[in-house]
Design an enzyme around this catalytic site. Structure first.
Site, PDB file in Angstrom:
ATOM      1  N   LYS A  63     -12.653  -2.088 -36.233  1.00  0.00           N
ATOM      2  CA  LYS A  63     -12.407  -3.397 -35.629  1.00  0.00           C
ATOM      3  C   LYS A  63     -13.137  -4.484 -36.430  1.00  0.00           C
ATOM      4  CE  LYS A  63     -11.544  -3.765 -30.943  1.00  0.00           C
ATOM      5  NZ  LYS A  63     -11.816  -3.804 -29.527  1.00  0.00           N
ATOM      6  N   LEU A  97       1.756 -15.562  -5.716  1.00  0.00           N
ATOM      7  CA  LEU A  97       2.584 -15.266  -4.554  1.00  0.00           C
ATOM      8  C   LEU A  97       3.982 -14.850  -5.007  1.00  0.00           C
ATOM      9  CD1 LEU A  97       1.484 -15.466  -1.699  1.00  0.00           C
ATOM     10  CD2 LEU A  97       2.654 -17.641  -1.438  1.00  0.00           C
ATOM     11  N   ALA A 154       6.549 -11.939  -5.725  1.00  0.00           N
ATOM     12  CA  ALA A 154       6.786 -10.519  -5.475  1.00  0.00           C
ATOM     13  C   ALA A 154       7.249  -9.863  -6.770  1.00  0.00           C
ATOM     14  CB  ALA A 154       7.846 -10.361  -4.398  1.00  0.00           C
ATOM     15  N   CYS A 168      -8.091  -5.437 -15.526  1.00  0.00           N
ATOM     16  CA  CYS A 168      -9.073  -6.003 -14.582  1.00  0.00           C
ATOM     17  C   CYS A 168      -8.778  -5.706 -13.107  1.00  0.00           C
ATOM     18  CB  CYS A 168      -9.196  -7.503 -14.811  1.00  0.00           C
ATOM     19  SG  CYS A 168      -9.994  -7.883 -16.390  1.00  0.00           S
ATOM     20  N   LYS A 193      -8.995  -1.963 -11.769  1.00  0.00           N
ATOM     21  CA  LYS A 193     -10.331  -1.347 -11.779  1.00  0.00           C
ATOM     22  C   LYS A 193     -11.307  -2.133 -10.902  1.00  0.00           C
ATOM     23  CE  LYS A 193     -12.547  -3.416 -15.858  1.00  0.00           C
ATOM     24  NZ  LYS A 193     -13.421  -4.346 -15.168  1.00  0.00           N
TER      25      LYS A 193
HETATM   26  P1  NAD Z   1     -12.225  -4.590 -24.439  1.00  0.00           P
HETATM   27  O1  NAD Z   1     -12.096  -3.139 -24.209  1.00  0.00           O
HETATM   28  O2  NAD Z   1     -11.097  -5.369 -25.010  1.00  0.00           O
HETATM   29  O3  NAD Z   1     -13.503  -4.860 -25.361  1.00  0.00           O
HETATM   30  C1  NAD Z   1     -14.721  -4.220 -25.198  1.00  0.00           C
HETATM   31  C2  NAD Z   1     -15.324  -4.042 -26.578  1.00  0.00           C
HETATM   32  O4  NAD Z   1     -16.642  -3.507 -26.429  1.00  0.00           O
HETATM   33  C3  NAD Z   1     -14.553  -3.067 -27.462  1.00  0.00           C
HETATM   34  O5  NAD Z   1     -14.209  -3.670 -28.683  1.00  0.00           O
HETATM   35  C4  NAD Z   1     -15.533  -1.915 -27.668  1.00  0.00           C
HETATM   36  O6  NAD Z   1     -15.400  -1.298 -28.937  1.00  0.00           O
HETATM   37  C5  NAD Z   1     -16.860  -2.623 -27.507  1.00  0.00           C
HETATM   38  N1  NAD Z   1     -17.980  -1.729 -27.190  1.00  0.00           N
HETATM   39  C6  NAD Z   1     -18.023  -0.715 -26.299  1.00  0.00           C
HETATM   40  N2  NAD Z   1     -19.220  -0.123 -26.331  1.00  0.00           N
HETATM   41  C7  NAD Z   1     -19.965  -0.784 -27.232  1.00  0.00           C
HETATM   42  C8  NAD Z   1     -21.280  -0.639 -27.726  1.00  0.00           C
HETATM   43  N3  NAD Z   1     -22.084   0.300 -27.238  1.00  0.00           N
HETATM   44  N4  NAD Z   1     -21.706  -1.478 -28.673  1.00  0.00           N
HETATM   45  C9  NAD Z   1     -20.894  -2.451 -29.170  1.00  0.00           C
HETATM   46  N5  NAD Z   1     -19.630  -2.634 -28.754  1.00  0.00           N
HETATM   47  C10 NAD Z   1     -19.166  -1.802 -27.792  1.00  0.00           C
HETATM   48  O7  NAD Z   1     -12.668  -5.207 -23.034  1.00  0.00           O
HETATM   49  P2  NAD Z   1     -12.377  -6.672 -22.482  1.00  0.00           P
HETATM   50  O8  NAD Z   1     -11.005  -6.730 -21.940  1.00  0.00           O
HETATM   51  O9  NAD Z   1     -12.839  -7.675 -23.455  1.00  0.00           O
HETATM   52  O10 NAD Z   1     -13.354  -6.684 -21.222  1.00  0.00           O
HETATM   53  C11 NAD Z   1     -14.763  -6.733 -21.354  1.00  0.00           C
HETATM   54  C12 NAD Z   1     -15.364  -7.005 -19.988  1.00  0.00           C
HETATM   55  O11 NAD Z   1     -14.931  -8.278 -19.512  1.00  0.00           O
HETATM   56  C13 NAD Z   1     -14.969  -6.005 -18.915  1.00  0.00           C
HETATM   57  O12 NAD Z   1     -16.044  -5.831 -18.041  1.00  0.00           O
HETATM   58  C14 NAD Z   1     -13.826  -6.695 -18.197  1.00  0.00           C
HETATM   59  O13 NAD Z   1     -13.692  -6.273 -16.877  1.00  0.00           O
HETATM   60  C15 NAD Z   1     -14.283  -8.133 -18.259  1.00  0.00           C
HETATM   61  N6  NAD Z   1     -13.195  -9.121 -18.194  1.00  0.00           N
HETATM   62  C16 NAD Z   1     -12.052  -8.921 -18.910  1.00  0.00           C
HETATM   63  C17 NAD Z   1     -11.041  -9.857 -18.839  1.00  0.00           C
HETATM   64  C18 NAD Z   1      -9.748  -9.649 -19.584  1.00  0.00           C
HETATM   65  O14 NAD Z   1      -8.790 -10.371 -19.278  1.00  0.00           O
HETATM   66  N7  NAD Z   1      -9.662  -8.739 -20.534  1.00  0.00           N
HETATM   67  C19 NAD Z   1     -11.200 -11.014 -18.070  1.00  0.00           C
HETATM   68  C20 NAD Z   1     -12.397 -11.194 -17.375  1.00  0.00           C
HETATM   69  C21 NAD Z   1     -13.392 -10.236 -17.452  1.00  0.00           C
END
Ligand code: NAD
Length: 436
Positions: A35, A250, A252, A260, A263
């Protein structure tokens, strides 16, 4: 300000790019070397409108860099954001292993006062957990604070949402710590709310659970409309005009998917249980959502008969439009159920095909256009409401299908128009129509 963002996914990469664009010095860290290599070569690991340009601009201006090396990135930073994934475990609880691993890494690298900001969605109480992990693993015993700053961006409009959020929630242990975050966000000139850490953590889950509840509620009403011969689109309009209800969320359809809502609702049910509260309402919201894909395939089977050797065109694979994300996408459930019933699937999505290929069974035929997918099909199932599907040449679509039967999982098209165009048309919460 020197900032480090750990976890370069949808949230981390967008957050990093936007903070750099605001003039900060940002290093984005990820433990997936491929990445980081791709980003260094100017390739985006995910699709998000406007992201590539913003990243390129800030890399060129030397305000944004990418690394796999957490230590140096932490040492140079005043604020370290955690934006790693927090997926569900099998029991529905949140897997905090990435958060814990990063907290440990931050602790080991920290050489001066640092503000550690949790942007990942984490159950209430995780702020204390992160504090504890850092305190136990510090090499140099320096002061630090843990802040909760939940993220509300939506994939597909992530840049816009990050530049113009409805609200910025800062859960901090003291006003002074909150000020550091306030200063960082001040250029956005958006409403900010300062709370304690647990309240900020709850705001995120309560918001997602509430939106999920709206979606399941309207889907339950759609089920009733189907039984009663009422029209859900009219019901939605009539409800949505009440300002206490509002039209958002809202619609359907096939229910909520993505990385998100599913989970986060599961996690909140589990957190409630661990606190001794039975969140029966939210359990039902989850259950209604689980039934959506099965209900849709039943609709297809009812219209087409047994699906053995039937060819179904599936339009849309991403969990929603404008993203390539197929995590918990309804397309995955629908396609797996269709395949299990013996159907052959021809699928098309404007951007999510590569991700789908990596996840779904190899028997699916991926097509280059909606028309290609529909060619020779016995039925067409619209699963994701991409804008381009709204503007399809429906006569052409009908002319290439073996049987012009459409199943609209998102109520994208008008029943009367479909009837006039010669389709048998089934949608959600509305009466089916037969060709004119
Ligand atoms: P994602 O899976 O796209 O990205 C997470 C990144 O973290 C990955 O690139 C992964 O390789 C990296 N990672 C994991 N372990 C790691 C480590 N030990 N060291 C360094 N990097 C590491 O996830 P995301 O969609 O960006 O979501 C991240 C968080 O934000 C989650 O908790 C999610 O619930 C929250 N969130 C996501 C969204 C969304 O729309 N995607 C919106 C709001 C909140």
């Amino acid at each position: 300000m020197n900032i480090c963002v750990v976890g370069t996914g949808y949230v981390g990469l967008v957050t990093g790019a936007v903070f750099a664009d605001l003039g900060n010095d940002v290093v984005c860290v990820d433990n997936q070397a491929e990445k980081i290599d791709a980003l260094r070569a100017g390739r985006m690991p995910l699709y998000e409108p406007g992201l590539e340009e913003m990243v390129a601009r800030n890399v060129a201006d030397r305000r944004l860099a990418f690394t796999t090396d957490l230590g140096p990135a932490v040492k140079r930073s005043v604020i370290v954001f955690l934006t790693v994934g927090t997926p569900s475990r099998d029991d529905g609880r949140t897997d905090l292993s990435a958060v814990e691993a990063v907290a440990r890494g931050i602790a080991q690298a920290m050489e001066r006062y640092t503000v550690v900001v949790n942007k990942s969605t984490v159950p209430v109480g995780t702020g204390d957990f992160v504090r504890d992990v850092i305190a136990r693993h510090q090499r140099v015993p320096v002061a630090f604070d843990v802040v909760s700053n939940p993220e509300f961006l939506r994939e597909g409009s992530a840049i816009e949402d990050t530049l113009r959020p409805d609200r910025i929630v800062i859960g901090a242990p003291t006003q002074q710590v909150a000020m550091t975050l306030l200063e960082l966000y001040a250029p956005l000139e958006r409403p900010m709310i300062i709370t304690d850490v647990p309240s900020a953590e709850m705001i995120k889950y309560a918001s997602n659970a509430f939106l999920s509840t709206k979606i399941s509620f309207i889907n339950a009403i759609a089920n009733m409309c189907e039984l009663a011969g009422a029209d859900i689109t009219q019901v939605m309009k009539g409800m949505g005009l009440d300002p206490r209800i509002g039209p958002a969320f809202l619609n359907a359809g096939l229910g909520y998917g993505g990385s998100c809502f599913p989970k986060d609702t599961d996690s909140l049910v589990q957190t409630a249980a661990s606190l001794g509260y039975d969140f029966a309402l939210l359990k039902t919201v989850v259950e209604i959502n689980r039934e959506r894909a099965g209900h849709f395939v039943e609709m297809i089977e009812k219209a087409l008969g047994p699906l053995d050797n039937r060819v179904i065109a599936v339009l849309g694979l991403a969990f929603k439009p404008n993203t390539d994300d197929i995590r918990e996408a309804k397309s995955v459930e629908v396609i797996r159920t269709l395949l299990a019933a013996g159907a052959a699937v021809r699928a098309y999505d404007p951007v999510a095909t590569a991700n789908a290929r990596a996840t779904l069974p190899a028997s699916i035929v991926y097509c280059d256009s909606s028309y290609d997918a529909a060619t020779g099909a016995d039925g067409l199932a619209l699963v994701t409401e991409w804008n381009e599907f709204k503007f399809l040449d429906l006569e052409r679509l009908r002319s290439v299908m073996r049987r012009p039967v459409v199943f609209d999982g998102r109520n994208l098209w008008e029943p009367e128009r479909m009837r006039r165009l010669g389709f048998e048309y089934h949608s959600i919460g509305r009466k089916p129509v037969l060709p004119a």
